[in-house]
Motif scaffolding. Structure first.
Motif, short mmCIF file in Angstrom:
data_model
loop_
_atom_site.label_atom_id
_atom_site.label_comp_id
_atom_site.label_asym_id
_atom_site.label_seq_id
_atom_site.Cartn_x
_atom_site.Cartn_y
_atom_site.Cartn_z
N GLN A 1 2.03 1.77 1.32
CA GLN A 1 2.23 1.21 2.53
C GLN A 1 1.14 1.85 3.48
N LEU A 2 0.39 1.11 4.02
CA LEU A 2 -0.67 1.33 4.93
C LEU A 2 -0.35 1.06 6.33
N THR A 3 -0.83 1.65 7.11
CA THR A 3 -0.50 1.37 8.52
C THR A 3 -1.87 1.42 9.32
N PRO A 4 -1.92 0.85 10.42
CA PRO A 4 -2.98 0.98 11.38
C PRO A 4 -3.82 2.49 11.56
N GLU A 5 -2.63 3.46 11.75
CA GLU A 5 -3.04 4.63 11.85
C GLU A 5 -3.57 5.44 10.52
N ASN A 6 -2.91 4.89 9.45
CA ASN A 6 -3.27 5.63 8.01
C ASN A 6 -3.85 4.51 7.08
N ARG A 7 -4.99 4.30 6.91
CA ARG A 7 -5.59 3.32 6.13
C ARG A 7 -6.05 4.10 4.76
N GLN A 8 -5.93 5.28 4.77
CA GLN A 8 -6.35 6.18 3.75
C GLN A 8 -5.37 7.31 3.50
N PRO A 9 -4.46 6.92 2.42
CA PRO A 9 -3.47 8.23 2.39
C PRO A 9 -4.30 9.33 1.61
N THR A 10 -3.78 10.56 1.97
CA THR A 10 -4.16 11.58 1.18
C THR A 10 -3.81 11.83 -0.06
N TRP A 11 -2.59 11.09 -0.53
CA TRP A 11 -1.97 11.11 -1.87
C TRP A 11 -1.42 9.78 -2.03
N LEU A 12 -1.73 8.83 -3.03
CA LEU A 12 -1.29 7.70 -3.30
C LEU A 12 0.36 7.81 -3.65
N TRP A 13 0.56 8.75 -4.17
CA TRP A 13 2.18 8.83 -4.65
C TRP A 13 3.25 8.99 -3.36
N ASN A 14 2.45 9.63 -2.36
CA ASN A 14 3.24 9.99 -1.23
C ASN A 14 3.47 8.90 -0.21
N GLN A 15 2.83 7.84 -0.35
CA GLN A 15 2.93 6.58 0.61
C GLN A 15 3.12 5.29 -0.44
N LEU A 16 3.94 5.41 -1.10
CA LEU A 16 4.14 4.14 -2.25
C LEU A 16 4.98 3.07 -1.41
N LYS A 17 4.56 1.75 -1.51
CA LYS A 17 5.12 0.72 -1.01
C LYS A 17 6.93 0.90 -0.93
N PRO A 18 7.66 0.60 -0.04
CA PRO A 18 9.15 0.89 -0.31
C PRO A 18 9.80 -0.23 -1.54
N GLU A 19 9.01 -1.35 -1.63
CA GLU A 19 9.53 -2.18 -2.57
C GLU A 19 9.03 -1.98 -4.14
N MET A 20 8.16 -1.00 -4.23
CA MET A 20 7.64 -0.61 -5.52
C MET A 20 8.78 0.41 -6.15
N THR A 21 9.00 -0.01 -7.31
CA THR A 21 9.88 0.96 -8.42
C THR A 21 8.87 2.12 -8.39
N SER A 22 9.68 3.29 -8.66
CA SER A 22 8.91 4.46 -8.56
C SER A 22 9.80 5.77 -9.31
N ALA A 23 9.36 6.49 -10.09
CA ALA A 23 9.89 7.43 -10.68
C ALA A 23 9.30 8.74 -10.73
N PHE A 24 10.30 9.75 -10.53
CA PHE A 24 9.41 11.27 -10.45
C PHE A 24 10.18 12.07 -11.88
N PHE A 25 9.04 12.74 -12.53
CA PHE A 25 9.57 13.35 -13.45
C PHE A 25 8.79 14.69 -13.64
N THR A 26 9.53 15.97 -13.76
CA THR A 26 9.01 17.19 -13.90
C THR A 26 8.14 17.57 -15.17
N LEU A 27 7.13 18.03 -15.07
CA LEU A 27 6.38 18.50 -16.32
C LEU A 27 6.81 19.69 -16.99
#
Length: 177
Positions: free
Chosen positions: A44-70
């Motif tokens: 989810q990009l904004t005019p202020e943030n066109r380049q996220p530091t980490w992709l996983w931290n700014q995922l689109k709200p509608e995108m299914t995502s999951a976290f799993f510990t190693l």
């Protein structure tokens, strides 16, 4: 001149005996388009943030995502997430920049596993399928983050088989760290 992380990735590529057909750095003429398309597909990009530091931290709200510990997870289990014929993009971060590569799913997974176990320079890495349908990242918190239904389903199956919890999240409800 290549940075420490790029030298390390090349050393591991050679150590594993991977050919450039199996795993190679993207050319200067390729990586910017791949990086732009990846951020547009997953973030989810904004005019202020066109380049996220980490992709996983700014995922689109509608995108299914999951976290799993190693914790307690073998890299052989992670390799099962990849279909041998999948062509993927791999990106690695040294904290300042993303370095982009292209390879087969299994070759890329083998390289990522070796880097994750022994790297002095790698901050995070991610693998994206060539059609930008899914993303898998190893975060600096030692979590695997899957985004996009195909990879989330694969991670759900892995978690169920290991009887380990999988945390499903809409992108805006990330766990606090």
């Amino acid at each position: 001149m290549w940075t420490d992380i790029r030298q390390e990735i090349e050393r591991v590529r050679r150590e594993l005996g991977l050919t450039v057909e199996q795993f190679r750095p993207l050319a200067l003429t390729e990586w910017a388009a791949v990086e732009r398309r990846a951020t547009e597909a997953f973030c989810q990009l904004t005019p202020e943030n066109r380049q996220p530091t980490w992709l996983w931290n700014q995922l689109k709200p509608e995108m299914t995502s999951a976290f799993f510990t190693l914790e307690g997870l073998s890299w052989a289990s992670i390799a099962n997430l990849f279909v041998p014929i999948d062509a993927v993009f791999f990106f690695a971060s040294d904290g300042d920049k993303w370095w982009w590569y292209r390879g087969s799913g299994l070759a890329t997974c083998a390289l990522a596993a070796k880097l994750s176990q022994n790297s002095a320079h790698l901050d995070e890495w991610g693998i994206i399928d060539q059609h930008y349908r899914w993303l898998l990242c190893l975060t600096h918190h030692d979590d695997l983050v899957a985004a996009g239904q195909p990879m989330v389903q694969r991670l759900e199956q892995l978690a169920a088989g290991l009887l380990k919890p999988l945390r499903l999240y809409p992108a805006m409800a990330r766990p606090a760290r």
